[in-house]
Design a protein around this motif. Sequence first.
Motif, PDB file in Angstrom:
ATOM      1  N   ILE A 161      -2.490  -0.263   2.675  1.00 49.64           N
ATOM      2  CA  ILE A 161      -3.717   0.519   3.174  1.00 49.64           C
ATOM      3  C   ILE A 161      -4.084   0.207   4.591  1.00 49.64           C
ATOM      4  O   ILE A 161      -4.210   1.270   5.293  1.00 49.64           O
ATOM      5  CB  ILE A 161      -4.790  -0.049   2.191  1.00 49.64           C
ATOM      6  CG1 ILE A 161      -4.764   0.640   0.841  1.00 49.64           C
ATOM      7  CG2 ILE A 161      -6.188   0.520   2.866  1.00 49.64           C
ATOM      8  CD1 ILE A 161      -5.582  -0.158  -0.225  1.00 49.64           C
ATOM      9  N   ARG A 162      -3.774  -1.130   5.055  1.00 46.69           N
ATOM     10  CA  ARG A 162      -3.952  -1.454   6.263  1.00 46.69           C
ATOM     11  C   ARG A 162      -3.069  -0.684   7.583  1.00 46.69           C
ATOM     12  O   ARG A 162      -3.458  -0.463   8.675  1.00 46.69           O
ATOM     13  CB  ARG A 162      -3.995  -2.932   6.627  1.00 46.69           C
ATOM     14  CG  ARG A 162      -4.882  -3.854   5.532  1.00 46.69           C
ATOM     15  CD  ARG A 162      -6.274  -3.566   5.692  1.00 46.69           C
ATOM     16  NE  ARG A 162      -6.590  -4.100   7.091  1.00 46.69           N
ATOM     17  CZ  ARG A 162      -7.210  -5.236   7.086  1.00 46.69           C
ATOM     18  NH1 ARG A 162      -6.919  -6.314   6.301  1.00 46.69           N
ATOM     19  NH2 ARG A 162      -7.275  -6.189   8.394  1.00 46.69           N
ATOM     20  N   LEU A 163      -1.888  -0.155   6.880  1.00 46.01           N
ATOM     21  CA  LEU A 163      -1.026   0.472   7.783  1.00 46.01           C
ATOM     22  C   LEU A 163      -1.216   2.031   7.570  1.00 46.01           C
ATOM     23  O   LEU A 163      -0.178   2.542   7.841  1.00 46.01           O
ATOM     24  CB  LEU A 163       0.628  -0.072   7.321  1.00 46.01           C
ATOM     25  CG  LEU A 163       1.066  -1.441   7.964  1.00 46.01           C
ATOM     26  CD1 LEU A 163       2.280  -1.665   7.416  1.00 46.01           C
ATOM     27  CD2 LEU A 163       0.783  -1.569   9.373  1.00 46.01           C
ATOM     28  N   GLU A 164      -2.068   2.385   6.707  1.00 46.14           N
ATOM     29  CA  GLU A 164      -2.507   3.546   6.617  1.00 46.14           C
ATOM     30  C   GLU A 164      -1.392   4.273   5.892  1.00 46.14           C
ATOM     31  O   GLU A 164      -1.246   5.623   5.943  1.00 46.14           O
ATOM     32  CB  GLU A 164      -2.907   4.512   7.745  1.00 46.14           C
ATOM     33  CG  GLU A 164      -4.166   3.946   8.534  1.00 46.14           C
ATOM     34  CD  GLU A 164      -4.492   4.480   9.868  1.00 46.14           C
ATOM     35  OE1 GLU A 164      -3.591   5.419  10.139  1.00 46.14           O
ATOM     36  OE2 GLU A 164      -5.328   4.358  10.331  1.00 46.14           O
ATOM     37  N   GLN A 165      -0.644   3.973   4.868  1.00 47.16           N
ATOM     38  CA  GLN A 165       0.435   4.077   4.074  1.00 47.16           C
ATOM     39  C   GLN A 165      -0.211   4.475   2.585  1.00 47.16           C
ATOM     40  O   GLN A 165       0.122   3.574   1.630  1.00 47.16           O
ATOM     41  CB  GLN A 165       1.720   3.362   3.930  1.00 47.16           C
ATOM     42  CG  GLN A 165       2.385   3.111   5.467  1.00 47.16           C
ATOM     43  CD  GLN A 165       3.517   2.100   5.637  1.00 47.16           C
ATOM     44  OE1 GLN A 165       3.500   1.242   4.544  1.00 47.16           O
ATOM     45  NE2 GLN A 165       3.986   2.129   6.598  1.00 47.16           N
ATOM     46  N   TYR A 166      -1.180   5.422   2.672  1.00 45.78           N
ATOM     47  CA  TYR A 166      -1.805   5.553   1.278  1.00 45.78           C
ATOM     48  C   TYR A 166      -1.150   5.791   0.133  1.00 45.78           C
ATOM     49  O   TYR A 166      -1.524   5.338  -1.008  1.00 45.78           O
ATOM     50  CB  TYR A 166      -2.897   6.384   1.729  1.00 45.78           C
ATOM     51  CG  TYR A 166      -3.951   6.154   2.786  1.00 45.78           C
ATOM     52  CD1 TYR A 166      -4.542   4.910   2.612  1.00 45.78           C
ATOM     53  CD2 TYR A 166      -3.755   6.896   3.763  1.00 45.78           C
ATOM     54  CE1 TYR A 166      -5.287   4.481   3.838  1.00 45.78           C
ATOM     55  CE2 TYR A 166      -5.109   6.425   4.943  1.00 45.78           C
ATOM     56  CZ  TYR A 166      -5.211   5.423   4.801  1.00 45.78           C
ATOM     57  OH  TYR A 166      -6.132   5.044   6.100  1.00 45.78           O
ATOM     58  N   ASP A 167      -0.103   6.810   0.320  1.00 46.02           N
ATOM     59  CA  ASP A 167       0.960   7.308  -0.802  1.00 46.02           C
ATOM     60  C   ASP A 167       1.503   5.506  -1.621  1.00 46.02           C
ATOM     61  O   ASP A 167       1.463   5.728  -2.905  1.00 46.02           O
ATOM     62  CB  ASP A 167       1.892   8.152  -0.459  1.00 46.02           C
ATOM     63  CG  ASP A 167       1.040   9.344  -0.283  1.00 46.02           C
ATOM     64  OD1 ASP A 167      -0.160   9.766  -0.676  1.00 46.02           O
ATOM     65  OD2 ASP A 167       1.742  10.417   0.213  1.00 46.02           O
TER      66      ASP A 167
END
Length: 614
Positions: free
Chosen positions: A232-238
């Motif tokens: 999430i913190r790296l915006e890798q939501y999948d």
Amino acid sequence: MAKFLYALLLFIPLIATAQKNGYDFKEAEAETRKLVYTSPDSALAIIKTTLSQKGKLHDTILGNTYNLYGLYFGMTGNADSSVYYFKKSLSYIDDYPKNRLRSLMNLSIGYRNKGDYKTSIKYLNEALKVSRKDNNKVGIAMAYGELASNYNYMVEYDKSVDYLLKAIKILKAENNTQQLAAIKQKLANTYLGMENFKFAIDLYKETLAEFKEIGMEKNYYLTLINLGEAHIRLEQYDKAKQSLQEAVQGLERFGDKELIGITYSKIGNIEKIEGQTDKAIASYQKAFDYLTETKSTRILRIGGEYIDLLNENGMYGKALGIIAEAEPYRKTIYSNIHDRMVYVKAIADTYSHTGKPDKAIAEYRNTIAIKDSISASEAQAAVQEIQAKFQTELQREKNLALEANNKALEQKIDNEQMLMLIYILGSIALISIILFVLRSYWLKTKLQKEQLKNTEAENKLIKQQHEYEQQLVSAQKQTIEEKQRELTATTLQMANYQTHINTIIKKCSTNEVALTDVKRELQLLLKQRDYWKQFETRFNSLHPDFEKKLTDRFGRLTKNDVEFCSLLKLNLSNKEIASLLQISHESAITKKYRIKKKMEIADDEEFDRLLLNL
């Protein structure tokens, strides 16, 4: 409840066996320790069966069983009950260092889950004393790991990293891979808190594989939650969703409502970012319900996030309802400074939009005070944090380089082993080929010698046969020549008789001889054989197929023609034939001519050669 009843039914035979044949406490404890991390309800059934045994139980049995009881409540997210049973366990095992160490460690975790880090650290220091006194290096390492977790929650990352590195060093020296996995997970948690997300993800992936291999399922699902947060913190939501959904499904079996609630809050956060407001509100509501039910230390932080979501969507009435539920925990539950700030700021915004300016101002002031406190602590730790990040990244690079070097070494070893295997196989193949060639040469030489012997024997046999055949042919030739001479002599004798008869006839014609003399000579001739018949018999014995071959080949020839040819085959002259047949010399030549014509042969040499070869 259904799961518990099912697990209890499974262990009814165990109870019956215990009552009838004696209860195996050691086996029961081992089975419980295994099940508590994978199937807590089944573990609880054995715990209750153990405690229900009649008679006075040994202190170690009671201490270990109550420790497992505390673990059960820890796995299911009931921190208060876990602390109660861990303390009860300690009351039985003062004189047993290893058992006491285990209960002290678990008790410290129970207090940490309640948010009481000070008490947790107190029991961990006691656990360190027990381990040092007992020279238990693995125990020291695990105490360091739990101390690091406490400092991580307290946002004192420098202390956390320090303790974890000490623990890792000890466990590597002791070659304890199982506990090392747990320490590596804690180190990843610290890197997550220090916002070194990439290194945290690398470590989480390592520990996931290790936890799966050793069967520590609860730790596996807990790691998935933290891995989801890093994504999430790296915006890798999948990737984050995938990890969190797997964690929820796995944690349902353990019934740990606090962890399930935390997981739903992270899912709700992703849904909020992706603009799925209704789903985000539903997920946060589930998270808040689970956390309030377990009185989790995360109530304020996740409650604050939920209230912010409701404020953003103008749902202030519902936000006030959440505040009403959360406020009682504000004073009774410990939460770190960052979590309190999220909650205070959120409720200040709610009060501001619902016509409660006094409350809003008061909470904004609290927010400013908390921010100032955070700023002061952050300013003091800024340099240390930068250094820690640098050291972390440097360590990560070193780890990656070491991993690459290890892979290169493994590849080199594999290549060398492969080369050695190829060399061995090649040597075996070469030796096999050489042996095969030598054997083939030996067999070939042997075969050649045998063939040479056979050839020599055959040549000798052929030579012997040839000599025999030559002798046979010579004998046959001599026999034929002898018979030929005999036949010729007979033939000439017949011719002589014919001449004699002719002479008598001439005498009779000239009256030069007396009648009695003629009579006497004729009687003598009558006493002789039929020489022509004798000639025919002997000729056929000497040349049995002559007549047949001649008539088969030249069908126009008469019997007289065949007889004439028989005389020619004996190589008699025309004059001798004429005398034998009592014909003139010219008649013999004429007859020969007619026979050649019938046979369609003009040349005398060809005619003589044909008769000779028949």
